[in-house]
Motif scaffolding. Structure first.
Motif, PDB file in Angstrom:
ATOM      1  N   ARG A  78      18.453   9.868  -9.061  1.00  0.00           N
ATOM      2  CA  ARG A  78      17.819   9.971  -7.745  1.00  0.00           C
ATOM      3  C   ARG A  78      16.374   9.481  -7.800  1.00  0.00           C
ATOM      4  O   ARG A  78      15.957   8.656  -6.992  1.00  0.00           O
ATOM      5  CB  ARG A  78      17.896  11.419  -7.264  1.00  0.00           C
ATOM      6  N   ASN A  79      15.602   9.969  -8.760  1.00  0.00           N
ATOM      7  CA  ASN A  79      14.183   9.636  -8.796  1.00  0.00           C
ATOM      8  C   ASN A  79      13.912   8.234  -9.329  1.00  0.00           C
ATOM      9  O   ASN A  79      12.941   7.605  -8.924  1.00  0.00           O
ATOM     10  CB  ASN A  79      13.423  10.671  -9.614  1.00  0.00           C
ATOM     11  N   SER A  80      14.747   7.745 -10.224  1.00  0.00           N
ATOM     12  CA  SER A  80      14.503   6.396 -10.737  1.00  0.00           C
ATOM     13  C   SER A  80      14.774   5.346  -9.663  1.00  0.00           C
ATOM     14  O   SER A  80      14.141   4.288  -9.664  1.00  0.00           O
ATOM     15  CB  SER A  80      15.341   6.128 -11.986  1.00  0.00           C
ATOM     16  N   SER A  81      15.681   5.619  -8.753  1.00  0.00           N
ATOM     17  CA  SER A  81      15.936   4.636  -7.696  1.00  0.00           C
ATOM     18  C   SER A  81      14.723   4.491  -6.777  1.00  0.00           C
ATOM     19  O   SER A  81      14.378   3.381  -6.369  1.00  0.00           O
ATOM     20  CB  SER A  81      17.176   5.016  -6.901  1.00  0.00           C
ATOM     21  N   TYR A  82      14.054   5.597  -6.465  1.00  0.00           N
ATOM     22  CA  TYR A  82      12.843   5.522  -5.635  1.00  0.00           C
ATOM     23  C   TYR A  82      11.726   4.792  -6.372  1.00  0.00           C
ATOM     24  O   TYR A  82      11.044   3.938  -5.813  1.00  0.00           O
ATOM     25  CB  TYR A  82      12.366   6.918  -5.252  1.00  0.00           C
ATOM     26  N   LEU A  83      11.556   5.147  -7.636  1.00  0.00           N
ATOM     27  CA  LEU A  83      10.501   4.537  -8.434  1.00  0.00           C
ATOM     28  C   LEU A  83      10.757   3.046  -8.625  1.00  0.00           C
ATOM     29  O   LEU A  83       9.825   2.231  -8.583  1.00  0.00           O
ATOM     30  CB  LEU A  83      10.419   5.245  -9.790  1.00  0.00           C
ATOM     31  N   LYS A  84      12.001   2.688  -8.804  1.00  0.00           N
ATOM     32  CA  LYS A  84      12.366   1.287  -9.003  1.00  0.00           C
ATOM     33  C   LYS A  84      11.962   0.436  -7.794  1.00  0.00           C
ATOM     34  O   LYS A  84      11.394  -0.655  -7.953  1.00  0.00           O
ATOM     35  CB  LYS A  84      13.871   1.196  -9.237  1.00  0.00           C
ATOM     36  N   GLN A  85      12.228   0.928  -6.594  1.00  0.00           N
ATOM     37  CA  GLN A  85      11.857   0.196  -5.379  1.00  0.00           C
ATOM     38  C   GLN A  85      10.343   0.050  -5.271  1.00  0.00           C
ATOM     39  O   GLN A  85       9.849  -1.023  -4.920  1.00  0.00           O
ATOM     40  CB  GLN A  85      12.389   0.917  -4.141  1.00  0.00           C
ATOM     41  N   ASP A  86       9.618   1.121  -5.556  1.00  0.00           N
ATOM     42  CA  ASP A  86       8.157   1.059  -5.451  1.00  0.00           C
ATOM     43  C   ASP A  86       7.567   0.073  -6.449  1.00  0.00           C
ATOM     44  O   ASP A  86       6.696  -0.733  -6.099  1.00  0.00           O
ATOM     45  CB  ASP A  86       7.545   2.447  -5.665  1.00  0.00           C
ATOM     46  N   ILE A  87       8.017   0.141  -7.696  1.00  0.00           N
ATOM     47  CA  ILE A  87       7.468  -0.754  -8.717  1.00  0.00           C
ATOM     48  C   ILE A  87       7.805  -2.204  -8.378  1.00  0.00           C
ATOM     49  O   ILE A  87       6.962  -3.095  -8.524  1.00  0.00           O
ATOM     50  CB  ILE A  87       7.965  -0.361 -10.124  1.00  0.00           C
ATOM     51  N   GLU A 137       0.828  -1.212   0.000  1.00  0.00           N
ATOM     52  CA  GLU A 137       0.000   0.000   0.000  1.00  0.00           C
ATOM     53  C   GLU A 137       0.864   1.265   0.000  1.00  0.00           C
ATOM     54  O   GLU A 137       0.546   2.244  -0.675  1.00  0.00           O
ATOM     55  CB  GLU A 137      -0.952   0.011   1.200  1.00  0.00           C
ATOM     56  N   GLU A 138       1.938   1.248   0.784  1.00  0.00           N
ATOM     57  CA  GLU A 138       2.837   2.409   0.818  1.00  0.00           C
ATOM     58  C   GLU A 138       3.497   2.633  -0.534  1.00  0.00           C
ATOM     59  O   GLU A 138       3.608   3.768  -0.995  1.00  0.00           O
ATOM     60  CB  GLU A 138       3.910   2.219   1.887  1.00  0.00           C
ATOM     61  N   ALA A 139       3.919   1.545  -1.170  1.00  0.00           N
ATOM     62  CA  ALA A 139       4.553   1.666  -2.483  1.00  0.00           C
ATOM     63  C   ALA A 139       3.547   2.156  -3.518  1.00  0.00           C
ATOM     64  O   ALA A 139       3.885   2.988  -4.369  1.00  0.00           O
ATOM     65  CB  ALA A 139       5.129   0.319  -2.911  1.00  0.00           C
ATOM     66  N   LYS A 140       2.326   1.665  -3.436  1.00  0.00           N
ATOM     67  CA  LYS A 140       1.299   2.063  -4.396  1.00  0.00           C
ATOM     68  C   LYS A 140       0.933   3.541  -4.240  1.00  0.00           C
ATOM     69  O   LYS A 140       0.682   4.238  -5.226  1.00  0.00           O
ATOM     70  CB  LYS A 140       0.065   1.185  -4.230  1.00  0.00           C
ATOM     71  N   SER A 141       0.934   4.034  -3.008  1.00  0.00           N
ATOM     72  CA  SER A 141       0.603   5.446  -2.794  1.00  0.00           C
ATOM     73  C   SER A 141       1.756   6.365  -3.209  1.00  0.00           C
ATOM     74  O   SER A 141       1.520   7.509  -3.599  1.00  0.00           O
ATOM     75  CB  SER A 141       0.232   5.691  -1.328  1.00  0.00           C
ATOM     76  N   GLY A 142       2.995   5.879  -3.173  1.00  0.00           N
ATOM     77  CA  GLY A 142       4.131   6.721  -3.512  1.00  0.00           C
ATOM     78  C   GLY A 142       4.576   6.650  -4.957  1.00  0.00           C
ATOM     79  O   GLY A 142       5.374   7.468  -5.412  1.00  0.00           O
ATOM     80  N   ILE A 143       4.022   5.701  -5.723  1.00  0.00           N
ATOM     81  CA  ILE A 143       4.512   5.496  -7.086  1.00  0.00           C
ATOM     82  C   ILE A 143       4.197   6.676  -8.007  1.00  0.00           C
ATOM     83  O   ILE A 143       5.019   7.062  -8.837  1.00  0.00           O
ATOM     84  CB  ILE A 143       3.985   4.165  -7.667  1.00  0.00           C
ATOM     85  N   LYS A 144       3.040   7.281  -7.849  1.00  0.00           N
ATOM     86  CA  LYS A 144       2.683   8.399  -8.739  1.00  0.00           C
ATOM     87  C   LYS A 144       3.556   9.617  -8.472  1.00  0.00           C
ATOM     88  O   LYS A 144       3.952  10.321  -9.404  1.00  0.00           O
ATOM     89  CB  LYS A 144       1.201   8.732  -8.595  1.00  0.00           C
TER      90      LYS A 144
END
Length: 187
Positions: free
Chosen positions: A119-128, A85-92
């Motif tokens: 910087r931003n792709s690393s965060y997005l990568k973890q969430d996805i 849920e946390e990853a889904k809320s932060g992905i956008k």
């Protein structure tokens, strides 16, 4: 009658072939005597260490402690124990932050674009990745393919920005936008 080994004559070749260079220091077993230096070296380990430390300190404290040096080595990853849920809320939010590199690409600020992309792709990568692991097994292969396409294009964009190739940067940026839209629509 005792058996004796046959006498074999071996020439002393050390006169013709000098000893090979060794990288170890012979220890001295006599008190108060310094060990022998390595053959062929002009300085000791202490002098070498002092020279290395001096050159590092002379480089300046900004080179040692500054933020600009370690931009490519970002350790502020998303916490690995994030829930689905946390990853889904932060992905956008992370996807929008990744797409902000467009203004830097337009201005041809290649180095800043690379930094923001990393910087931003690393965060997005973890969430996805977290979201993919939370999906049923039948949906995962397709999402993994999209995940792979997205981050392969991000890597290619990084290399194209390093080479300052505007046409390739725009091509990979468009591929990233398409891949992000595909992933977000399926999640």
């Amino acid at each position: 009658m005792a058996l004796t080994a046959p006498l074999v004559l071996q020439p002393n070749l050390s006169y013709y072939y000098p000893p090979a260079f060794t990288c170890c220091v012979k220890p001295s077993f006599r008190p108060g005597e310094m060990p022998q230096k390595v053959l062929g070296s002009n300085f000791s380990r202490r002098i070498g260490g002092m020279a290395a430390m001096g050159s590092v300190l002379l480089a300046g404290s900004e080179a040692i402690f500054g933020q600009q040096v370690a931009v490519g080595f970002e350790l502020n990853m998303v916490a690995p124990d994030r829930t689905f849920e946390e990853a889904k809320s932060g992905i956008k939010d992370h996807a929008q932050a990744l797409l902000q590199i467009k203004s830097l690409i337009e201005a041809e600020s290649w180095r800043e674009a690379q930094q923001l992309l990393r910087r931003n792709s690393s965060y997005l990568k973890q969430d996805i990745y977290t979201i993919i692991q939370g999906k049923p097994g039948s949906e995962r292969p397709e999402l993994r393919k999209l995940y792979s396409d997205l981050f392969n294009n991000a890597t290619r964009l990084d290399y194209a920005a390093r080479d300052k190739d505007a046409s390739r940067v725009w091509q990979y940026y468009e591929n990233i936008v398409v891949a992000l839209n595909d992933i977000l629509s399926r999640i």
